[in-house]
Scaffold this motif. Structure first.
Motif, short mmCIF file in Angstrom:
data_model
loop_
_atom_site.label_atom_id
_atom_site.label_comp_id
_atom_site.label_asym_id
_atom_site.label_seq_id
_atom_site.Cartn_x
_atom_site.Cartn_y
_atom_site.Cartn_z
N GLY A 15 28.16 -21.42 38.43
CA GLY A 15 26.75 -21.33 38.11
C GLY A 15 26.37 -22.71 37.66
O GLY A 15 27.07 -23.93 37.93
N ASP A 16 25.07 -22.97 37.38
CA ASP A 16 24.41 -24.19 37.01
C ASP A 16 24.49 -24.66 35.56
O ASP A 16 24.26 -23.50 34.78
CB ASP A 16 23.10 -24.44 37.50
N TYR A 17 24.83 -25.66 35.07
CA TYR A 17 24.98 -26.07 33.51
C TYR A 17 24.35 -27.40 33.40
O TYR A 17 24.42 -28.46 34.33
CB TYR A 17 26.58 -26.20 33.38
N SER A 18 23.86 -27.53 32.18
CA SER A 18 23.49 -28.97 31.48
C SER A 18 24.55 -29.45 30.75
O SER A 18 25.64 -28.60 30.68
CB SER A 18 22.06 -28.75 30.75
N PRO A 19 24.52 -30.77 30.87
CA PRO A 19 25.71 -31.25 29.82
C PRO A 19 25.91 -30.78 28.51
O PRO A 19 26.95 -30.40 28.16
CB PRO A 19 25.22 -32.86 29.70
N SER A 20 25.03 -30.33 27.97
CA SER A 20 25.23 -29.88 26.58
C SER A 20 25.63 -28.34 26.56
O SER A 20 26.48 -27.93 25.85
CB SER A 20 23.72 -29.60 25.78
N GLU A 21 25.31 -27.52 27.70
CA GLU A 21 25.89 -26.18 27.77
C GLU A 21 27.29 -26.50 28.40
O GLU A 21 28.16 -25.64 27.67
CB GLU A 21 25.18 -25.45 29.00
N LEU A 22 27.61 -27.48 29.26
CA LEU A 22 29.24 -27.79 29.23
C LEU A 22 29.96 -27.94 28.33
O LEU A 22 31.02 -27.53 27.84
CB LEU A 22 29.19 -28.73 30.41
N ALA A 23 29.36 -28.61 27.35
CA ALA A 23 30.02 -29.34 26.30
C ALA A 23 30.19 -27.93 25.20
O ALA A 23 31.32 -27.69 24.92
CB ALA A 23 29.33 -30.31 25.30
N LYS A 24 29.29 -27.05 25.27
CA LYS A 24 29.44 -25.84 24.38
C LYS A 24 30.45 -24.93 25.14
O LYS A 24 31.37 -24.38 24.35
CB LYS A 24 28.09 -25.23 24.24
N ALA A 25 30.30 -24.91 26.63
CA ALA A 25 31.43 -24.07 27.28
C ALA A 25 32.80 -24.50 26.93
O ALA A 25 33.96 -23.60 26.85
CB ALA A 25 30.98 -23.65 28.55
N LEU A 26 33.24 -25.86 26.71
CA LEU A 26 34.35 -26.10 26.60
C LEU A 26 34.73 -26.42 25.19
O LEU A 26 35.78 -27.16 24.95
CB LEU A 26 34.48 -27.78 27.27
N ASP A 27 34.00 -26.13 24.32
CA ASP A 27 34.18 -26.16 22.82
C ASP A 27 34.26 -27.62 22.18
O ASP A 27 35.14 -28.14 21.40
CB ASP A 27 35.39 -25.61 22.55
N MET A 28 33.35 -28.49 22.93
CA MET A 28 33.41 -29.96 22.46
C MET A 28 32.27 -30.08 21.65
O MET A 28 31.20 -29.78 21.89
CB MET A 28 33.40 -31.01 23.91
N ARG A 29 32.49 -31.05 20.49
CA ARG A 29 31.57 -31.03 19.54
C ARG A 29 31.40 -32.53 19.33
O ARG A 29 32.17 -33.30 19.60
CB ARG A 29 31.96 -30.55 18.17
N GLY A 30 30.41 -32.84 18.66
CA GLY A 30 30.08 -34.31 18.38
C GLY A 30 29.04 -34.99 19.16
O GLY A 30 29.13 -34.82 20.40
N ARG A 31 28.67 -36.21 18.76
CA ARG A 31 27.92 -36.98 19.43
C ARG A 31 28.57 -37.59 20.74
O ARG A 31 27.60 -37.90 21.82
CB ARG A 31 27.54 -38.14 18.70
N GLY A 32 29.83 -37.84 20.78
CA GLY A 32 30.32 -38.32 21.86
C GLY A 32 30.60 -37.44 23.10
O GLY A 32 30.77 -37.78 24.42
N SER A 33 30.28 -36.22 22.73
CA SER A 33 30.89 -35.00 23.91
C SER A 33 30.02 -35.25 25.15
O SER A 33 30.46 -35.03 26.25
CB SER A 33 30.98 -33.76 23.29
N LYS A 35 28.43 -37.80 26.37
CA LYS A 35 29.00 -39.16 27.00
C LYS A 35 30.18 -38.65 28.17
O LYS A 35 30.44 -39.19 29.04
CB LYS A 35 29.24 -40.10 26.04
N ILE A 36 31.02 -38.14 27.30
CA ILE A 36 32.44 -37.71 27.81
C ILE A 36 32.20 -36.80 29.07
O ILE A 36 32.73 -36.88 30.35
CB ILE A 36 33.41 -36.92 26.94
N ILE A 37 31.31 -35.92 28.89
CA ILE A 37 30.75 -34.68 30.14
C ILE A 37 30.24 -35.79 31.19
O ILE A 37 30.42 -35.54 32.27
CB ILE A 37 29.94 -33.95 29.42
N LEU A 38 29.40 -36.46 30.80
CA LEU A 38 28.70 -37.38 32.14
C LEU A 38 29.83 -38.23 32.84
O LEU A 38 29.69 -38.35 33.94
CB LEU A 38 27.61 -38.43 31.44
N GLU A 39 30.86 -38.86 32.08
CA GLU A 39 31.75 -39.60 32.76
C GLU A 39 32.61 -38.68 33.72
O GLU A 39 32.98 -38.96 34.81
CB GLU A 39 32.59 -40.39 31.60
N ASP A 40 32.88 -37.51 33.06
CA ASP A 40 33.79 -36.46 33.87
C ASP A 40 32.80 -36.03 35.36
O ASP A 40 33.47 -36.10 36.30
CB ASP A 40 33.97 -35.15 33.07
#
Ligand SMILES: [Zn+2]
Length: 98
Positions: A15-33, A35-40
């Motif tokens: 399905g389609d996801y925004s970067p924030s939704e991906l961070a949530k789905a991967l249980d990533m927290r914090g301000r840097g998450s 940025k990490i998702i965008l690099e990925d």
């Protein structure tokens, strides 16, 4: 055991996801998450080409004035037209190229 990037790929094939939704789905927290998702996502976009798949990007949009950003792998912080910071994140999805 899947790597983080493999998990992102399998989510975006479903399905389609925004970067924030991906961070949530991967249980990533914090301000840097984000940025990490965008690099990925940038790395994933490069590897997909070899597999005949494409990363589709629904561009970010200003929720105040409707300005549509370029379809890029980034989350804009401010609208260039009305200066609002109320921005709808871009959304990503992986499809097989036809
Ligand atoms: Zn705007």
């Amino acid at each position: 055991m899947m790597t983080r990037r493999q998990r992102i790929i399998s989510l975006l094939e479903e399905g389609d996801y925004s970067p924030s939704e991906l961070a949530k789905a991967l249980d990533m927290r914090g301000r840097g998450s984000i940025k990490i998702i965008l690099e990925d996502l940038k790395a994933i976009q490069r590897t997909l080409k070899r597999e005949g798949k494409v990363l589709l990007i629904k561009p970010a949009e200003c929720r105040n004035c409707g300005f549509v950003f370029k379809p890029e792998i980034k989350v804009p912080s401010k609208c260039p037209r009305c200066k609002s910071e109320w921005i709808e994140e871009p959304r990503f999805k992986i499809v097989v190229r036809d």
